[in-house]
Write a protein that holds these residues in place. Structure first.
Motif, PDB file in Angstrom:
ATOM      1  N   LEU A 157       0.903  -1.163   0.010  1.00 24.65           N
ATOM      2  CA  LEU A 157       0.016   0.013  -0.076  1.00 24.65           C
ATOM      3  C   LEU A 157       0.835   1.233   0.015  1.00 24.65           C
ATOM      4  N   PRO A 158       0.391   2.382  -0.416  1.00 21.43           N
ATOM      5  CA  PRO A 158       1.006   3.587  -0.354  1.00 21.43           C
ATOM      6  C   PRO A 158       1.546   4.052   0.954  1.00 21.43           C
ATOM      7  N   GLY A 159       2.867   4.303   1.217  1.00 25.70           N
ATOM      8  CA  GLY A 159       3.442   4.902   2.412  1.00 25.70           C
ATOM      9  C   GLY A 159       3.285   6.178   2.778  1.00 25.70           C
ATOM     10  N   ALA A 160       3.770   6.610   3.737  1.00 26.92           N
ATOM     11  CA  ALA A 160       3.908   8.048   4.296  1.00 26.92           C
ATOM     12  C   ALA A 160       4.497   8.804   3.193  1.00 26.92           C
ATOM     13  N   GLY A 161       5.554   8.402   2.459  1.00 24.92           N
ATOM     14  CA  GLY A 161       6.251   9.072   1.564  1.00 24.92           C
ATOM     15  C   GLY A 161       5.353   9.884   0.432  1.00 24.92           C
ATOM     16  N   ALA A 162       4.231   8.929   0.160  1.00 29.95           N
ATOM     17  CA  ALA A 162       3.118   9.712  -0.690  1.00 29.95           C
ATOM     18  C   ALA A 162       2.909  10.944  -0.269  1.00 29.95           C
ATOM     19  N   ILE A 163       2.501  11.174   1.116  1.00 28.63           N
ATOM     20  CA  ILE A 163       1.903  12.255   1.620  1.00 28.63           C
ATOM     21  C   ILE A 163       2.848  13.400   1.834  1.00 28.63           C
ATOM     22  N   VAL A 164       4.090  12.783   2.289  1.00 27.78           N
ATOM     23  CA  VAL A 164       5.198  13.712   2.378  1.00 27.78           C
ATOM     24  C   VAL A 164       5.575  14.613   1.091  1.00 27.78           C
ATOM     25  N   ALA A 165       5.684  13.811   0.109  1.00 27.77           N
ATOM     26  CA  ALA A 165       5.939  14.107  -1.340  1.00 27.77           C
ATOM     27  C   ALA A 165       5.130  15.488  -1.658  1.00 27.77           C
ATOM     28  N   SER A 166       3.658  15.038  -1.312  1.00 33.23           N
ATOM     29  CA  SER A 166       2.700  16.052  -1.992  1.00 33.23           C
ATOM     30  C   SER A 166       2.992  17.500  -1.358  1.00 33.23           C
ATOM     31  N   LEU A 167       3.301  17.335   0.142  1.00 31.41           N
ATOM     32  CA  LEU A 167       3.490  18.547   0.667  1.00 31.41           C
ATOM     33  C   LEU A 167       4.758  19.286   0.323  1.00 31.41           C
ATOM     34  N   ALA A 168       5.888  18.662   0.269  1.00 34.27           N
ATOM     35  CA  ALA A 168       7.212  18.969  -0.323  1.00 34.27           C
ATOM     36  C   ALA A 168       6.965  19.637  -1.498  1.00 34.27           C
ATOM     37  N   TYR A 169       6.413  18.952  -2.623  1.00 31.97           N
ATOM     38  CA  TYR A 169       6.207  19.652  -4.003  1.00 31.97           C
ATOM     39  C   TYR A 169       5.394  20.827  -3.918  1.00 31.97           C
ATOM     40  N   SER A 170       4.216  20.943  -3.261  1.00 35.97           N
ATOM     41  CA  SER A 170       3.287  22.104  -3.070  1.00 35.97           C
ATOM     42  C   SER A 170       3.899  23.197  -2.282  1.00 35.97           C
ATOM     43  N   THR A 171       4.706  23.051  -1.337  1.00 35.69           N
ATOM     44  CA  THR A 171       5.439  24.182  -0.461  1.00 35.69           C
ATOM     45  C   THR A 171       6.851  24.319  -0.963  1.00 35.69           C
ATOM     46  N   GLY A 172       7.264  23.597  -1.934  1.00 35.98           N
ATOM     47  CA  GLY A 172       8.962  23.797  -2.205  1.00 35.98           C
ATOM     48  C   GLY A 172       9.965  23.409  -0.937  1.00 35.98           C
ATOM     49  N   LYS A 173       9.580  23.106   0.057  1.00 28.84           N
ATOM     50  CA  LYS A 173      10.113  22.685   1.264  1.00 28.84           C
ATOM     51  C   LYS A 173      10.523  21.315   1.224  1.00 28.84           C
ATOM     52  N   ARG A 174      11.812  20.989   1.905  1.00 30.65           N
ATOM     53  CA  ARG A 174      12.418  19.625   1.985  1.00 30.65           C
ATOM     54  C   ARG A 174      12.174  19.387   3.726  1.00 30.65           C
ATOM     55  N   PRO A 175      11.774  18.170   3.854  1.00 32.93           N
ATOM     56  CA  PRO A 175      11.563  17.872   5.322  1.00 32.93           C
ATOM     57  C   PRO A 175      12.754  17.379   6.030  1.00 32.93           C
TER      58      PRO A 175
END
Length: 261
Positions: A157-175
């Motif tokens: 199943l999709p992992g946490a990375g799928a959610i992290v990536a959406s916020l990283a992409y939309s905000t331009g920030k790296r976690p």
């Protein structure tokens, strides 16, 4: 050098979904009987340490809470050490108690000073929007892990990375990543229990997390084939474990053999 400590990943090593991997209980009991110190370290940040200890217990593995490590605990620990006065918006399922236990105040608004992102299987656009706006306002971006997927009984199943990536992409920030392959969680175990990395074995099912972390930290590693990666991937890839075995059943022999050299 003898292996005196074994650190097990959980998903894909001890269990898949709600089913134990055959031989998991017996392998852990054998290691403990022979004197090895056993820890459990999961990248899963969607639950608390108490939840994972209870889950292990349901499979017959009695793990003291102090030997169970998950990335929600790690994220709370990181905040308590580095930003104890910051409020947190926690975008995970059932982990706020880890943060409140560490003295971190959790909020549900975009004024949070830190956004902690992990696996939330009840994610909504409204939740995502709060996290997005908090990050745009300058909140610290902390990810418990960025795993692309995780193993369950009938596949992945999709992992946490799928959610992290959406916020990283939309905000331009790296976690800031708390979980494997970054060293923070392993360093916690070393600090809290005095583990010698040269005498430890990391057992996992993912080359890019479990095995890579061990490589970075100078630890021996064993890949089990009951989770994400295959023997062929281990043999052909740039991240190569010290051992590749069929399952957790084979780990006690690796530890015993290390004492005979």
């Amino acid at each position: 050098m003898d292996i005196k400590t074994v650190i097990f990943d959980m998903d894909g090593v001890i269990y898949r979904g709600e089913k134990a991997i055959p031989g998991a209980k017996e392998a852990v009991l054998s290691l403990e009987k022979e004197g090895a110190e056993v820890f459990f370290l999961t990248n899963n940040g969607s639950r608390t340490r108490r939840h994972f200890a209870k889950k292990l217990s349901s499979f017959g593995i009695k793990a003291p809470l102090k030997k169970v490590y998950c990335t929600s605990y790690g994220a709370a620990k990181y905040m308590s050490e580095n930003m104890p006065d910051a409020t947190a918006y926690v975008l995970e399922e059932d982990t706020e108690k880890e943060f409140t236990d560490a003295g971190i105040r959790c909020v549900k608004t975009e004024d949070a000073k830190a956004v902690v992102v992990g696996l939330d299987r009840n994610l909504t656009y409204a939740k995502l929007s709060i996290a997005f706006r908090a990050l745009v306002k300058g909140a610290h971006f902390i990810a418990t892990n960025d795993d692309p997927s995780y193993p369950v009984e009938d596949g992945f199943l999709p992992g946490a990375g799928a959610i992290v990536a959406s916020l990283a992409y939309s905000t331009g920030k790296r976690p800031l990543i708390i979980g494997k392959p970054e060293p923070y969680m392993l360093d916690l175990i070393v600090k809290e229990h005095g583990v010698n990395k040269e005498e430890a074995l990391m057992v996992g099912d993912q080359l890019s997390t479990d095995i890579l972390m061990a490589k970075k930290e100078g630890m021996r590693s064993a890949l089990v084939l009951t989770g994400v990666n295959t023997r062929q991937e281990a043999m052909r890839g740039r991240i190569r474990p010290d051992f590749v075995v069929d399952s957790i059943r084979d780990i006690p022999k690796i530890v015993r053999d290390s004492t005979r050299r």
